[in-house]
Motif scaffolding. Structure first.
Motif, PDB file in Angstrom:
ATOM      1  N   GLN A  88     -54.194 -70.559 -70.034  1.00  0.00           N
ATOM      2  CA  GLN A  88     -53.661 -70.430 -68.685  1.00  0.00           C
ATOM      3  C   GLN A  88     -54.242 -71.478 -67.749  1.00  0.00           C
ATOM      4  OE1 GLN A  88     -54.827 -66.411 -67.867  1.00  0.00           O
ATOM      5  NE2 GLN A  88     -52.903 -65.603 -68.605  1.00  0.00           N
ATOM      6  N   GLU A 145     -54.543 -71.354 -61.580  1.00  0.00           N
ATOM      7  CA  GLU A 145     -53.765 -70.492 -60.687  1.00  0.00           C
ATOM      8  C   GLU A 145     -53.189 -69.289 -61.434  1.00  0.00           C
ATOM      9  OE1 GLU A 145     -53.661 -70.624 -57.351  1.00  0.00           O
ATOM     10  OE2 GLU A 145     -55.100 -72.238 -57.636  1.00  0.00           O
ATOM     11  N   ALA A 146     -52.694 -69.506 -62.644  1.00  0.00           N
ATOM     12  CA  ALA A 146     -52.159 -68.395 -63.434  1.00  0.00           C
ATOM     13  C   ALA A 146     -53.274 -67.421 -63.779  1.00  0.00           C
ATOM     14  CB  ALA A 146     -51.483 -68.912 -64.692  1.00  0.00           C
ATOM     15  N   LYS A 191     -56.035 -66.879 -61.996  1.00  0.00           N
ATOM     16  CA  LYS A 191     -56.369 -66.128 -60.781  1.00  0.00           C
ATOM     17  C   LYS A 191     -55.358 -65.021 -60.533  1.00  0.00           C
ATOM     18  CE  LYS A 191     -58.399 -70.081 -58.437  1.00  0.00           C
ATOM     19  NZ  LYS A 191     -58.203 -71.035 -57.348  1.00  0.00           N
ATOM     20  N   LYS A 192     -54.076 -65.326 -60.701  1.00  0.00           N
ATOM     21  CA  LYS A 192     -53.038 -64.314 -60.496  1.00  0.00           C
ATOM     22  C   LYS A 192     -53.191 -63.177 -61.498  1.00  0.00           C
ATOM     23  CE  LYS A 192     -48.045 -63.581 -60.185  1.00  0.00           C
ATOM     24  NZ  LYS A 192     -48.195 -62.233 -60.621  1.00  0.00           N
ATOM     25  N   LEU A 245     -56.156 -61.022 -60.432  1.00  0.00           N
ATOM     26  CA  LEU A 245     -55.844 -60.195 -59.272  1.00  0.00           C
ATOM     27  C   LEU A 245     -54.898 -59.056 -59.642  1.00  0.00           C
ATOM     28  CD1 LEU A 245     -55.484 -62.905 -56.502  1.00  0.00           C
ATOM     29  CD2 LEU A 245     -57.290 -61.201 -56.745  1.00  0.00           C
ATOM     30  N   ASP A 246     -53.911 -59.334 -60.495  1.00  0.00           N
ATOM     31  CA  ASP A 246     -52.997 -58.277 -60.945  1.00  0.00           C
ATOM     32  C   ASP A 246     -53.759 -57.200 -61.712  1.00  0.00           C
ATOM     33  OD1 ASP A 246     -50.881 -59.620 -59.804  1.00  0.00           O
ATOM     34  OD2 ASP A 246     -50.136 -60.453 -61.703  1.00  0.00           O
TER      35      ASP A 246
END
Length: 71
Positions: A52, A55-56, A58-59, A62-63
């Motif tokens: 990944q 940014e992917a 981190k997303k 967070l999810d």
């Protein structure tokens, strides 16, 4: 595990090194890894296809945290 012992999230280069270092200081450490194998996406062929971007990643983190909070 005591209430003040650490847990590391991720078994990649940062997570497992942090867990090992804390263990050297005599702490009981939990290393939480979602892929079932230590080493991270760069050196673990089992999860290398995941690879990944920052940014992917981190997303995804967070999810996962949001799901855990609302579980």
């Amino acid at each position: 595990m005591k209430a003040n012992d650490p847990a590391t999230i991720g078994g990649g280069p940062g997570g497992y090194v942090a867990a090992a270092r804390n263990a050297q200081f005599g702490m009981t450490v939990a290393c939480i890894e979602g892929h079932g194998a230590l080493g991270g996406t760069c050196i673990n062929p089992k999860v290398a296809s995941v690879g990944q971007t920052q940014e992917a990643l981190k997303k995804a983190l967070l999810d996962a945290l949001t799901r855990a909070i609302h579980a």
